[in-house]
Write an enzyme that holds these catalytic residues in place. Structure first.
Site, mmCIF file in Angstrom:
data_model
loop_
_atom_site.group_PDB
_atom_site.id
_atom_site.type_symbol
_atom_site.label_atom_id
_atom_site.label_comp_id
_atom_site.label_asym_id
_atom_site.label_seq_id
_atom_site.Cartn_x
_atom_site.Cartn_y
_atom_site.Cartn_z
ATOM 1 N N ASP A 162 63.169 26.165 43.243
ATOM 2 C CA ASP A 162 64.425 25.755 42.618
ATOM 3 C C ASP A 162 64.555 24.263 42.876
ATOM 4 O O ASP A 162 64.671 23.817 44.014
ATOM 5 C CB ASP A 162 65.605 26.556 43.185
ATOM 6 C CG ASP A 162 66.662 26.847 42.113
ATOM 7 O OD1 ASP A 162 66.713 26.086 41.123
ATOM 8 O OD2 ASP A 162 67.412 27.808 42.270
ATOM 9 N N CYS A 188 79.365 37.743 52.811
ATOM 10 C CA CYS A 188 78.241 38.665 52.619
ATOM 11 C C CYS A 188 78.246 39.720 53.726
ATOM 12 O O CYS A 188 78.928 39.560 54.739
ATOM 13 C CB CYS A 188 76.917 37.922 52.648
ATOM 14 S SG CYS A 188 76.810 36.672 51.367
ATOM 15 N N ARG A 192 73.520 30.800 29.471
ATOM 16 C CA ARG A 192 73.760 31.712 30.582
ATOM 17 C C ARG A 192 74.479 31.018 31.723
ATOM 18 O O ARG A 192 74.285 29.841 31.960
ATOM 19 C CB ARG A 192 72.478 32.383 31.074
ATOM 20 C CG ARG A 192 71.367 31.460 31.528
ATOM 21 C CD ARG A 192 70.074 32.266 31.412
ATOM 22 N NE ARG A 192 68.988 31.766 32.231
ATOM 23 C CZ ARG A 192 68.138 30.818 31.850
ATOM 24 N NH1 ARG A 192 68.329 30.188 30.704
ATOM 25 N NH2 ARG A 192 67.134 30.484 32.628
ATOM 26 N N LYS A 209 65.366 26.170 38.050
ATOM 27 C CA LYS A 209 64.218 26.949 38.525
ATOM 28 C C LYS A 209 62.924 26.503 37.843
ATOM 29 O O LYS A 209 62.876 26.414 36.618
ATOM 30 C CB LYS A 209 64.446 28.421 38.247
ATOM 31 C CG LYS A 209 65.594 29.005 39.039
ATOM 32 C CD LYS A 209 65.766 30.471 38.700
ATOM 33 C CE LYS A 209 66.929 31.078 39.432
ATOM 34 N NZ LYS A 209 68.222 30.506 39.003
ATOM 35 N N ASP A 241 65.171 26.976 49.850
ATOM 36 C CA ASP A 241 65.860 25.755 49.407
ATOM 37 C C ASP A 241 66.182 24.841 50.588
ATOM 38 O O ASP A 241 66.315 25.294 51.719
ATOM 39 C CB ASP A 241 67.149 26.116 48.674
ATOM 40 C CG ASP A 241 66.865 26.757 47.318
ATOM 41 O OD1 ASP A 241 65.886 26.346 46.671
ATOM 42 O OD2 ASP A 241 67.608 27.667 46.932
ATOM 43 N N ARG A 290 74.591 25.773 34.044
ATOM 44 C CA ARG A 290 73.476 24.832 34.083
ATOM 45 C C ARG A 290 72.540 25.026 32.910
ATOM 46 O O ARG A 290 72.096 24.086 32.277
ATOM 47 C CB ARG A 290 72.691 25.039 35.384
ATOM 48 C CG ARG A 290 71.293 24.399 35.323
ATOM 49 C CD ARG A 290 70.694 24.222 36.681
ATOM 50 N NE ARG A 290 71.631 23.588 37.554
ATOM 51 C CZ ARG A 290 71.712 23.837 38.864
ATOM 52 N NH1 ARG A 290 70.905 24.698 39.408
ATOM 53 N NH2 ARG A 290 72.591 23.213 39.599
ATOM 54 N N TYR A 291 72.214 26.268 32.624
ATOM 55 C CA TYR A 291 71.238 26.559 31.572
ATOM 56 C C TYR A 291 71.969 26.898 30.277
ATOM 57 O O TYR A 291 73.074 27.413 30.308
ATOM 58 C CB TYR A 291 70.379 27.759 31.975
ATOM 59 C CG TYR A 291 69.626 27.579 33.267
ATOM 60 C CD1 TYR A 291 68.481 26.791 33.316
ATOM 61 C CD2 TYR A 291 70.059 28.194 34.437
ATOM 62 C CE1 TYR A 291 67.786 26.638 34.496
ATOM 63 C CE2 TYR A 291 69.367 28.044 35.627
ATOM 64 C CZ TYR A 291 68.224 27.259 35.649
ATOM 65 O OH TYR A 291 67.549 27.113 36.814
ATOM 66 N N CYS A 294 72.337 35.357 56.009
ATOM 67 C CA CYS A 294 70.945 34.934 56.142
ATOM 68 C C CYS A 294 70.975 33.471 56.593
ATOM 69 O O CYS A 294 71.621 32.647 55.930
ATOM 70 C CB CYS A 294 70.247 35.041 54.790
ATOM 71 S SG CYS A 294 70.674 36.556 53.916
ATOM 72 N N ARG A 301 73.552 28.755 49.772
ATOM 73 C CA ARG A 301 74.973 28.430 49.544
ATOM 74 C C ARG A 301 75.775 28.428 50.826
ATOM 75 O O ARG A 301 76.964 28.720 50.829
ATOM 76 C CB ARG A 301 75.580 29.420 48.555
ATOM 77 C CG ARG A 301 75.135 29.127 47.171
ATOM 78 C CD ARG A 301 75.920 29.782 46.077
ATOM 79 N NE ARG A 301 75.068 29.725 44.907
ATOM 80 C CZ ARG A 301 74.446 30.770 44.397
ATOM 81 N NH1 ARG A 301 74.668 31.977 44.870
ATOM 82 N NH2 ARG A 301 73.633 30.621 43.378
ATOM 83 N N CYS A 322 70.447 30.565 54.063
ATOM 84 C CA CYS A 322 71.208 30.690 52.810
ATOM 85 C C CYS A 322 71.310 29.361 52.056
ATOM 86 O O CYS A 322 71.642 28.331 52.625
ATOM 87 C CB CYS A 322 72.610 31.210 53.106
ATOM 88 S SG CYS A 322 73.625 31.359 51.624
#
Ligand code: PLP
Ligand code: SF4
Length: 372
Positions: free
Chosen positions: A326, A120, A111, A333, A289, A107-108, A124, A129, A127
Site C-alpha cells: 500500500d 477492535c 469505490r 494499493k 504499512d 480514493r479510488y 494488532c 490506523r 495496525c
C-alpha cells in the site's frame, strides 16, 4: 477485569457473548503477565502511542511460555515499538482523501472505504490506523456516519462500499442493520457491499444467527477477515466461518506480511490451505504499512518477492492471493509481481517459469513475421 489466573483464562468460554469478551479484555502487560510467562516490561510511552487490548479468546491462543509465539508477537506491546523517521501517523494519506465531516475515504474511482467504528476486538500492534483506532478522542460520531451515508447516496457513481474501521462488527446488530439498510435504501447504485472485520478471528462468538440475518437481509456480498497465521484457525473459527459461508456470503482473507510471524512460505502455504478449508479465499497479503512504531514487523521487499516466488506455481492457483504494497502518501494499493513475462527494450517477449525455465514468445511480439 476478572481474569487474574491462568486457570480462569483457560476456563473462560470461547463462545461467551462478544460483550463479555470485550469486558474481560487485557489492557495492560502486567495483567497478561499473570496468565502468561515471559512477558516483557513495557514503558508507559508505548501505551500513549497505541492502547493494548487482548480478548480472552485471543489470549487463549497464545503460547504460555514462548515470547516468540506468533500470536503474542501480533498483540503484546514491546519497547521495540519506537517511532522512526521512515514512519508517518497517517502513512496511507487517508485523512487527505476523507470526505469532510464524514468518515468516508474516497480514493479510488467508484469505490469508497467507510470507517464506521474505531475499536477492535484486540489491537494488532502493527495496525495501519493506530492513529485513530483505540483512541477515544477520535471516536467516529453519529454525524460523521450520517454525512457518509448522504455522500454515498448523493454520488451515484459509487458502486462499491467497504465498511471498515476499527471493526464494523463491534457495532450492535441494530446499528449495523441501520447503516446497511440506509446504504441499500438510499444508494441503489451500490452494486457491491462489503465488510472488513477481524472479529471472527479475535472473538468468533460474534458470528451469531442474528448477525447472519442482518448480513443476509441487506445482501452483504463479501466479508473479508484478517488471519495471519495458521494458529489462528481453530476448530471454533472454522465452524463459524462455515456457518457464514452457508448463508451464501462470499468470504475472503487479507493478511499482513509480518516479520517473525508469517514471513515464511511454509507458514503461508499452511495458512492459505487452512483458510480454504474454512471456505475463505485468500485475497490480499499486504506488506506492513509504515505507521508509527511498526518497526518490529517490516519484511524487506526483496524477501517479499522471494516468498511469492516460492509459492506461485508451487501451490494451487485459487489458493494464491495477490501480494500488495500500500503506497505511502496515498498512492494506493500496488500489486507486487515478480517478473515472469518481460518486454525487453528491443521488443522481445521473454518468459520465465516458476522453476526458472525460459523461452521467448515470438507470437506475442509486435512484429510477427508471416510464414516463419
Ligand atoms: C483497500 C481500499 C479499498 C478497496 O480496495 P480493493 O482493491 O478494491 O479491495 C478502497 N478504498 C480504500 C481507501 C482502500 O484503502
Ligand atoms: S483489527 Fe485491523 S483495525 Fe483493528 S487493530 Fe487490528 S489491524 Fe487495526
Amino acid at each position: 477485569m476478572s481474569i487474574v489466573t491462568r486457570e480462569q483464562l483457560l476456563s473462560f468460554p470461547a463462545d461467551a457473548p462478544y460483550q463479555l469478551q470485550m469486558q474481560n479484555s487485557f489492557t495492560r502487560h502486567e495483567q497478561i503477565a499473570k496468565v502468561l510467562n515471559n512477558v516483557g516490561e513495557v514503558d508507559e510511552g508505548i501505551y500513549s502511542l497505541f492502547n493494548m487490548r487482548v480478548s480472552p479468546y485471543t489470549a487463549q491462543l497464545m503460547d504460555p511460555n514462548d515470547p516468540n509465539c506468533p500470536i503474542r508477537k501480533q498483540y503484546l506491546p514491546s519497547n521495540g515499538e519506537m517511532p522512526s523517521n521512515v514512519e508517518f501517523a497517517d502513512s496511507l494519506g487517508e485523512d487527505e482523501d476523507m470526505i469532510e465531516n464524514s468518515s468516508v475515504v474516497h480514493r479510488y474511482p467508484r469505490r469508497v472505504l467507510f470507517l464506521v467504528y474505531q475499536t477492535c476486538g484486540s489491537y494488532c500492534r502493527y495496525c495501519t490506523r493506530k492513529r485513530m483506532v483505540s483512541h477515544t478522542e477520535r471516536t467516529i460520531v453519529k454525524d460523521e456516519i450520517e454525512t457518509g451515508l448522504d455522500y454515498i447516496s448523493n454520488n451515484t457513481e459509487i458502486e462499491d462500499v467497504l465498511l471498515s474501521g476499527g471493526d464494523p462488527l463491534l457495532l450492535s446488530d441494530k446499528r449495523l442493520d441501520y447503516i446497511l439498510g440506509e446504504i441499500r435504501r438510499r444508494a441503489p447504485h451500490v452494486r457491491f457491499l462489503r465488510i472488513g472485520s477481524r472479529l471472527p478471528v479475535q472473538i468468533p462468538s460474534r458470528i451469531t444467527n442474528e448477525l447472519i440475518s442482518v448480513l443476509t437481509k441487506h445482501d452483504v456480498d463479501l466479508l473479508n477477515v484478517h488471519v495471519n497465521h495458521p494458529k489462528e484457525i481453530t476448530p471454533y473459527f472454522k465452524a463459524q466461518m462455515r456457518k457464514l459461508a452457508k448463508s451464501g456470503i462470499l468470504l475472503g482473507n487479507q493478511a499482513v506480511l509480518l516479520k517473525g510471524v508469517n514471513d515464511d512460505p511454509k507458514i503461508l502455504r499452511e495458512l492459505f490451505f487452512k483458510l480454504i478449508d474454512c471456505r475463505v479465499r485468500p485475497y490480499y497479503v499486504y506488506s506492513c504499512d509504515a505507521a508509527t512504531g511498526n518497526g518490529p514487523w517490516y519484511v524487506p521487499y526483496r524477501r517479499m518477492l522471494e516468498i511469492i516466488e516460492q509459492l506461485r506455481g508451487w501451490i494451487s492457483g485459487p489458493v494464491m492471493p495477490t501480494f500488495v504494497v500500500d503506497g505511502v502518501g496515498g498512492l494506493g494499493k500496488l500489486p507486487v509481481q515478480p517478473e515472469y513475462v518481460t518486454l525487453t527494450s528491443d521488443g522481445k517477449v521473454m518468459l520465465r517459469n516458476f522453476e526458472g525455465k525460459t523461452a521467448r514468445a515470438l507470437h506475442l511480439e509486435e512484429i510477427v513475421k508471416q510464414g516463419e
